[in-house]
Design a protein around this motif. Sequence first.
Motif, PDB file in Angstrom:
ATOM      1  N   GLU A 123      34.969 132.607  32.707  1.00 31.00           N
ATOM      2  CA  GLU A 123      34.071 131.813  31.848  1.00 31.00           C
ATOM      3  C   GLU A 123      33.239 132.703  30.925  1.00 31.00           C
ATOM      4  OE1 GLU A 123      31.895 128.876  34.488  1.00 31.00           O
ATOM      5  OE2 GLU A 123      32.692 127.810  32.742  1.00 31.00           O
ATOM      6  N   ILE A 124      32.609 133.731  31.506  1.00 29.74           N
ATOM      7  CA  ILE A 124      31.774 134.599  30.659  1.00 29.74           C
ATOM      8  C   ILE A 124      32.671 135.405  29.722  1.00 29.74           C
ATOM      9  CG2 ILE A 124      30.096 136.478  30.602  1.00 29.74           C
ATOM     10  CD1 ILE A 124      28.971 135.566  33.222  1.00 29.74           C
ATOM     11  N   GLY A 125      33.829 135.833  30.226  1.00 28.82           N
ATOM     12  CA  GLY A 125      34.761 136.595  29.393  1.00 28.82           C
ATOM     13  C   GLY A 125      35.096 135.837  28.121  1.00 28.82           C
ATOM     14  N   LEU A 183      43.246 139.668  36.226  1.00 33.40           N
ATOM     15  CA  LEU A 183      44.395 139.395  37.099  1.00 33.40           C
ATOM     16  C   LEU A 183      45.346 138.412  36.449  1.00 33.40           C
ATOM     17  CD1 LEU A 183      43.383 138.597  40.801  1.00 33.40           C
ATOM     18  CD2 LEU A 183      44.857 140.434  39.978  1.00 33.40           C
ATOM     19  N   ARG A 184      44.743 137.494  35.672  1.00 30.77           N
ATOM     20  CA  ARG A 184      45.543 136.438  35.032  1.00 30.77           C
ATOM     21  C   ARG A 184      45.756 136.795  33.567  1.00 30.77           C
ATOM     22  NH1 ARG A 184      41.840 131.388  35.778  1.00 30.77           N
ATOM     23  NH2 ARG A 184      40.279 132.928  35.224  1.00 30.77           N
ATOM     24  N   PRO A 185      46.849 136.321  32.961  1.00 29.12           N
ATOM     25  CA  PRO A 185      47.051 136.594  31.532  1.00 29.12           C
ATOM     26  C   PRO A 185      45.902 136.001  30.714  1.00 29.12           C
ATOM     27  CG  PRO A 185      49.007 135.588  32.537  1.00 29.12           C
ATOM     28  CD  PRO A 185      47.929 135.529  33.568  1.00 29.12           C
ATOM     29  N   LEU A 196      32.929 142.150  34.573  1.00 26.85           N
ATOM     30  CA  LEU A 196      32.703 140.747  34.926  1.00 26.85           C
ATOM     31  C   LEU A 196      33.563 140.287  36.112  1.00 26.85           C
ATOM     32  CD1 LEU A 196      32.837 139.174  31.315  1.00 26.85           C
ATOM     33  CD2 LEU A 196      30.891 140.231  32.446  1.00 26.85           C
ATOM     34  N   ALA A 197      34.652 140.992  36.410  1.00 22.83           N
ATOM     35  CA  ALA A 197      35.598 140.491  37.429  1.00 22.83           C
ATOM     36  C   ALA A 197      34.903 140.381  38.789  1.00 22.83           C
ATOM     37  CB  ALA A 197      36.796 141.433  37.534  1.00 22.83           C
ATOM     38  N   ALA A 198      35.075 139.253  39.434  1.00 18.30           N
ATOM     39  CA  ALA A 198      34.470 139.042  40.761  1.00 18.30           C
ATOM     40  C   ALA A 198      35.050 137.777  41.367  1.00 18.30           C
ATOM     41  CB  ALA A 198      32.949 138.898  40.630  1.00 18.30           C
ATOM     42  N   PRO A 237      26.915 141.816  35.569  1.00 16.91           N
ATOM     43  CA  PRO A 237      26.262 140.546  35.823  1.00 16.91           C
ATOM     44  C   PRO A 237      26.086 140.305  37.316  1.00 16.91           C
ATOM     45  CG  PRO A 237      28.578 140.184  35.350  1.00 16.91           C
ATOM     46  CD  PRO A 237      28.378 141.676  35.405  1.00 16.91           C
ATOM     47  N   SER A 238      24.830 140.372  37.750  1.00 14.92           N
ATOM     48  CA  SER A 238      24.525 139.989  39.120  1.00 14.92           C
ATOM     49  C   SER A 238      24.117 138.510  39.109  1.00 14.92           C
ATOM     50  CB  SER A 238      23.441 140.900  39.686  1.00 14.92           C
ATOM     51  OG  SER A 238      23.209 140.603  41.041  1.00 14.92           O
ATOM     52  N   SER A 239      23.412 138.068  40.118  1.00 13.91           N
ATOM     53  CA  SER A 239      23.270 136.616  40.300  1.00 13.91           C
ATOM     54  C   SER A 239      22.011 136.279  41.091  1.00 13.91           C
ATOM     55  CB  SER A 239      24.507 136.124  41.064  1.00 13.91           C
ATOM     56  OG  SER A 239      24.291 134.859  41.619  1.00 13.91           O
ATOM     57  N   ASN A 290      27.265 141.262  48.329  1.00 16.20           N
ATOM     58  CA  ASN A 290      28.079 142.140  47.459  1.00 16.20           C
ATOM     59  C   ASN A 290      27.306 142.463  46.171  1.00 16.20           C
ATOM     60  OD1 ASN A 290      31.251 140.369  48.047  1.00 16.20           O
ATOM     61  ND2 ASN A 290      30.167 141.801  49.339  1.00 16.20           N
ATOM     62  N   LYS A 291      26.709 141.450  45.574  1.00 10.70           N
ATOM     63  CA  LYS A 291      25.999 141.660  44.299  1.00 10.70           C
ATOM     64  C   LYS A 291      24.796 142.575  44.492  1.00 10.70           C
ATOM     65  CE  LYS A 291      28.311 139.227  41.259  1.00 10.70           C
ATOM     66  NZ  LYS A 291      28.960 139.888  40.132  1.00 10.70           N
ATOM     67  N   LEU A 292      24.031 142.322  45.554  1.00  8.43           N
ATOM     68  CA  LEU A 292      22.837 143.135  45.798  1.00  8.43           C
ATOM     69  C   LEU A 292      23.228 144.602  46.022  1.00  8.43           C
ATOM     70  CD1 LEU A 292      19.755 142.923  46.182  1.00  8.43           C
ATOM     71  CD2 LEU A 292      20.168 142.477  48.609  1.00  8.43           C
TER      72      LEU A 292
END
Length: 339
Positions: A13-15, A35-37, A75-77, A121-123, A156-158
Amino acid sequence: MKTTVLVTGANGEIGHGLINHLADVDDVEIVALDLRPLDGALAKKCIHAVVGDILNAGVLETLSTAHNFGTVYHLAALLSTRAERQPVLAHRVNVDGTVNLLEIALTQARLQGREIKFVYPSSIAVYGLPDLDVKSQVGAIGESEWCTPRTMYGINKLYCEQLGGYYARFYRQLDAEPRAERVDFRCLRFPGLISAATLPSGGTSDFAPEMIHAAARGEPYACFVREDTRIPFMAMPDAVRALLGLEAASAEVLSRRIYNVGGFNPSAGELHDLARRAFPSAEVTFVPDAKRQAIVDSWPADVDTSAAVRDWGWTPQYTLNGTFEEYLLPAMRQRYGAS
Ligand code: NAD
Ligand code: AKB
């Protein structure tokens, strides 16, 4: 001379939002990895669009050999709901994947003899409030408060926020010679994001965009949280502006590496009212899922963004009403033909 930027998770989405904006900047060329085209329209805006896994060191090394990156937008996560269903995979992608990208940024810094910016981008998922009483008492939460997440994703983000700081300041601090190469790590803690162009999957703040898109399509929606659920959100164009704004800020003005950003914080019931006003045929029911509800209840009702405002001039362009009237409605009417 053009700056080359690497965007991982480019097809997300952000990409989508970020690549569309970066493509309008004259002196930037984009290398995309997912990972996806990559969607065809986005791929046309990139000099190189690679299908590959951030866990595959060979893929990253090949990219790093072929390009000189000035900035990495990593951004990948796997997002919070998906990560809770596959915690070990999430740890691999979210933590090991981030280490791989930080290593590539360091290699690039060494090869190019300059600092490489690493925008992460963390959260709000890094926060973990113990119960609803505390959530209502603490109000807008500051960056150093309640960093006690209850999800694999939040943990994971922290941890990756801290890893970024380590790569920026202390990497191999025991080496005999001080290391010249540096990663300039900069991090935004995003709230839930609402995009007119894409639908989320795998997150827990997804109830808001799912509700609005369903309303615009004239489809019924069963919201998986209670009406009184309140967390912060922002419109996708503001999230992209925040990424670009933090990236562009001069290092001297940044008093920290990690910044809260946000836009507005309606309850799920208030979002429903707005969706119904915009799309009168909206049919929303509230059918809370106790487990996903507990995750959202542990996230703050609001975030204190004063450090971002003070240091690099962060201000969201869209209010809650503005998000509906100026951003979502025109785009969704065009997309879904809704009246
Ligand atoms: P998204 O799920 O839409 O996109 C993530 C992308 O990463 C996907 O296209 C996916 O294919 C790709 N990906 C996953 N694993 C990969 C791997 N092993 N190798 C390569 N690519 C891989 O997510 P998004 O909303 O675009 O979020 C981007 C970043 O922003 C994430 O780090 C997320 O944690 C963060 N964030 C998002 C929100 C939000 O509400 N969207 C809020 C806070 C933080
Ligand atoms: C999620 O719900 O996991 C994301 C986030 C708030 O980080 N949207």
